[in-house]
Design a protein around this motif. Structure first.
Motif, PDB file in Angstrom:
ATOM      1  N   UNK A  30     -32.768  -9.212 -21.061  1.00  0.00           N
ATOM      2  CA  UNK A  30     -32.172  -8.329 -22.063  1.00  0.00           C
ATOM      3  C   UNK A  30     -30.660  -8.178 -21.917  1.00  0.00           C
ATOM      4  N   UNK A  31     -30.084  -8.620 -20.801  1.00  0.00           N
ATOM      5  CA  UNK A  31     -28.679  -8.324 -20.560  1.00  0.00           C
ATOM      6  C   UNK A  31     -27.730  -9.111 -21.470  1.00  0.00           C
ATOM      7  N   UNK A  32     -28.073 -10.344 -21.875  1.00  0.00           N
ATOM      8  CA  UNK A  32     -27.185 -11.163 -22.706  1.00  0.00           C
ATOM      9  C   UNK A  32     -27.898 -11.494 -24.006  1.00  0.00           C
ATOM     10  N   UNK A  33     -27.387 -10.984 -25.113  1.00  0.00           N
ATOM     11  CA  UNK A  33     -28.054 -11.172 -26.410  1.00  0.00           C
ATOM     12  C   UNK A  33     -28.058 -12.641 -26.838  1.00  0.00           C
ATOM     13  N   UNK A  34     -27.074 -13.410 -26.392  1.00  0.00           N
ATOM     14  CA  UNK A  34     -27.007 -14.817 -26.783  1.00  0.00           C
ATOM     15  C   UNK A  34     -27.879 -15.714 -25.918  1.00  0.00           C
ATOM     16  N   UNK A  35     -28.367 -15.212 -24.831  1.00  0.00           N
ATOM     17  CA  UNK A  35     -29.156 -16.030 -23.919  1.00  0.00           C
ATOM     18  C   UNK A  35     -30.555 -16.262 -24.473  1.00  0.00           C
ATOM     19  N   UNK A  36     -31.053 -17.465 -24.320  1.00  0.00           N
ATOM     20  CA  UNK A  36     -32.437 -17.768 -24.733  1.00  0.00           C
ATOM     21  C   UNK A  36     -33.414 -17.517 -23.597  1.00  0.00           C
ATOM     22  N   UNK A  37     -32.907 -17.022 -22.471  1.00  0.00           N
ATOM     23  CA  UNK A  37     -33.781 -16.752 -21.342  1.00  0.00           C
ATOM     24  C   UNK A  37     -34.032 -18.019 -20.543  1.00  0.00           C
ATOM     25  N   UNK A  38     -34.989 -17.929 -19.661  1.00  0.00           N
ATOM     26  CA  UNK A  38     -35.337 -19.082 -18.837  1.00  0.00           C
ATOM     27  C   UNK A  38     -36.061 -20.122 -19.686  1.00  0.00           C
ATOM     28  N   UNK A  39     -35.751 -21.363 -19.489  1.00  0.00           N
ATOM     29  CA  UNK A  39     -36.403 -22.431 -20.244  1.00  0.00           C
ATOM     30  C   UNK A  39     -37.144 -23.338 -19.290  1.00  0.00           C
ATOM     31  N   UNK A  40     -38.378 -23.605 -19.636  1.00  0.00           N
ATOM     32  CA  UNK A  40     -39.201 -24.474 -18.806  1.00  0.00           C
ATOM     33  C   UNK A  40     -39.116 -25.890 -19.355  1.00  0.00           C
ATOM     34  N   UNK A  41     -38.858 -26.861 -18.545  1.00  0.00           N
ATOM     35  CA  UNK A  41     -38.812 -28.276 -18.932  1.00  0.00           C
ATOM     36  C   UNK A  41     -37.844 -28.505 -20.088  1.00  0.00           C
ATOM     37  N   UNK A  42     -36.565 -28.235 -19.844  1.00  0.00           N
ATOM     38  CA  UNK A  42     -35.542 -28.349 -20.875  1.00  0.00           C
ATOM     39  C   UNK A  42     -35.507 -29.740 -21.518  1.00  0.00           C
ATOM     40  N   UNK A  43     -35.836 -30.774 -20.736  1.00  0.00           N
ATOM     41  CA  UNK A  43     -35.769 -32.129 -21.298  1.00  0.00           C
ATOM     42  C   UNK A  43     -36.810 -32.365 -22.393  1.00  0.00           C
ATOM     43  N   UNK A  44     -37.762 -31.458 -22.538  1.00  0.00           N
ATOM     44  CA  UNK A  44     -38.722 -31.586 -23.646  1.00  0.00           C
ATOM     45  C   UNK A  44     -38.089 -31.148 -24.965  1.00  0.00           C
ATOM     46  N   UNK A  45     -37.020 -30.355 -24.892  1.00  0.00           N
ATOM     47  CA  UNK A  45     -36.357 -29.861 -26.096  1.00  0.00           C
ATOM     48  C   UNK A  45     -35.228 -30.780 -26.539  1.00  0.00           C
ATOM     49  N   UNK A  46     -34.509 -31.325 -25.580  1.00  0.00           N
ATOM     50  CA  UNK A  46     -33.371 -32.173 -25.894  1.00  0.00           C
ATOM     51  C   UNK A  46     -33.799 -33.635 -25.918  1.00  0.00           C
ATOM     52  N   UNK A  47     -33.685 -34.309 -27.071  1.00  0.00           N
ATOM     53  CA  UNK A  47     -34.077 -35.718 -27.116  1.00  0.00           C
ATOM     54  C   UNK A  47     -33.136 -36.574 -26.281  1.00  0.00           C
ATOM     55  N   UNK A  48     -33.681 -37.630 -25.718  1.00  0.00           N
ATOM     56  CA  UNK A  48     -32.856 -38.532 -24.924  1.00  0.00           C
ATOM     57  C   UNK A  48     -32.010 -39.432 -25.821  1.00  0.00           C
ATOM     58  N   UNK A  49     -32.590 -39.831 -26.956  1.00  0.00           N
ATOM     59  CA  UNK A  49     -31.864 -40.695 -27.877  1.00  0.00           C
ATOM     60  C   UNK A  49     -30.948 -39.893 -28.785  1.00  0.00           C
ATOM     61  N   UNK A  50     -30.004 -40.570 -29.410  1.00  0.00           N
ATOM     62  CA  UNK A  50     -29.096 -39.941 -30.363  1.00  0.00           C
ATOM     63  C   UNK A  50     -29.802 -39.739 -31.702  1.00  0.00           C
ATOM     64  N   UNK A  51     -29.468 -38.643 -32.392  1.00  0.00           N
ATOM     65  CA  UNK A  51     -29.906 -38.470 -33.773  1.00  0.00           C
ATOM     66  C   UNK A  51     -28.998 -39.319 -34.666  1.00  0.00           C
ATOM     67  N   UNK A  52     -29.500 -39.785 -35.809  1.00  0.00           N
ATOM     68  CA  UNK A  52     -28.680 -40.672 -36.662  1.00  0.00           C
ATOM     69  C   UNK A  52     -27.349 -40.070 -37.086  1.00  0.00           C
ATOM     70  N   UNK A  53     -27.281 -38.736 -37.240  1.00  0.00           N
ATOM     71  CA  UNK A  53     -26.038 -38.119 -37.715  1.00  0.00           C
ATOM     72  C   UNK A  53     -25.134 -37.622 -36.583  1.00  0.00           C
ATOM     73  N   UNK A  54     -25.507 -37.874 -35.328  1.00  0.00           N
ATOM     74  CA  UNK A  54     -24.692 -37.447 -34.190  1.00  0.00           C
ATOM     75  C   UNK A  54     -23.538 -38.408 -33.938  1.00  0.00           C
ATOM     76  N   UNK A  64     -23.559 -42.960 -34.929  1.00  0.00           N
ATOM     77  CA  UNK A  64     -24.827 -43.463 -34.394  1.00  0.00           C
ATOM     78  C   UNK A  64     -25.488 -44.394 -35.402  1.00  0.00           C
ATOM     79  N   UNK A  65     -25.599 -43.944 -36.662  1.00  0.00           N
ATOM     80  CA  UNK A  65     -26.218 -44.768 -37.706  1.00  0.00           C
ATOM     81  C   UNK A  65     -25.233 -45.838 -38.132  1.00  0.00           C
ATOM     82  N   UNK A  66     -25.576 -47.082 -37.894  1.00  0.00           N
ATOM     83  CA  UNK A  66     -24.695 -48.202 -38.214  1.00  0.00           C
ATOM     84  C   UNK A  66     -25.188 -48.930 -39.464  1.00  0.00           C
ATOM     85  N   UNK A  67     -24.261 -49.449 -40.228  1.00  0.00           N
ATOM     86  CA  UNK A  67     -24.612 -50.265 -41.384  1.00  0.00           C
ATOM     87  C   UNK A  67     -25.145 -51.607 -40.886  1.00  0.00           C
ATOM     88  N   UNK A  68     -26.294 -52.048 -41.410  1.00  0.00           N
ATOM     89  CA  UNK A  68     -26.816 -53.347 -40.956  1.00  0.00           C
ATOM     90  C   UNK A  68     -25.843 -54.475 -41.268  1.00  0.00           C
TER      91      UNK A  68
END
Length: 201
Positions: A30-54, A64-68
């Protein structure tokens, strides 16, 4: 007696420890309103690959998205060279031939796709009397046999395989394109079945 008192004290200590730990977790969250708290297995949330618009520093242009590359074709993509014009329709009539063999299996498959995608308007027999015509009163659906004429000219019973394929590809009048619903092979099977319906007198 002494053993039961020790067991009671032990369970009280465990309960008190649990309560203190739970309180600490609740208050720290409760101390930090912006905090999402403890996260279990953070790598499950963040993809390893790039998104096309990144942004991507691995490429010179930073995208990331290249013209063929020019003159390449995506895997599984069939190029269709005939535009959605009257000239393209006539060119498809002259240049397209059904690549599939006229077999019982292809006709059965073509009948299935026709029943699912075409019969609601064109009717099971290709007579233009599907249930949307009868119940919803949709008009202007031509028959594939008899004296029915195409809105582009000529008898429906004389339409070539290329003209039928072109119409499935782009649609015509009230009929929308079926290119996204049917693969090229499935379209040719439907064409094959429609040409059988054209022979009905």
């Amino acid at each position: 007696m002494k053993g039961s008192i020790l067991a009671m004290n032990k369970s009280r200590v465990v309960l008190a420890s649990f309560c203190i730990l739970a309180s600490a977790v609740v208050f720290s969250a409760c101390k930090d309103k912006r905090s999402t708290g403890l996260e279990y297995a953070r790598n499950m949330y963040d993809p390893l690959g790039y998104n096309p618009d990144q942004p991507n520093k691995n490429f010179a242009n930073g995208q990331t998205a290249q013209t063929p590359p020019p003159h390449t074709t995506p895997v599984g993509f069939d190029k269709y060279d005939y535009p959605n014009t009257k000239e393209g329709y006539e060119a498809a009539s002259a240049g397209l031939v059904n690549p599939l063999a006229l077999t019982e299996a292809n006709l059965v498959s073509g009948k299935h796709y026709f029943t699912v995608f075409c019969a609601p308007c064109h009717g099971e027999k290709g007579d233009g009397q599907g249930h949307l015509v009868k119940i919803e009163k949709v008009s202007g659906i031509p028959s594939y046999h008899g004296d029915a004429t195409s809105s582009r000219g000529g008898a429906m019973k004389d339409l070539t395989a290329g003209k039928i394929y072109h119409t499935i590809m782009y649609g015509l009048n009230n009929m929308g394109s079926h290119a996204s619903q049917l693969s090229p092979e499935e379209r040719w099977k439907v064409v094959m079945y429609v040409q059988q319906l054209q022979k009905i007198q």
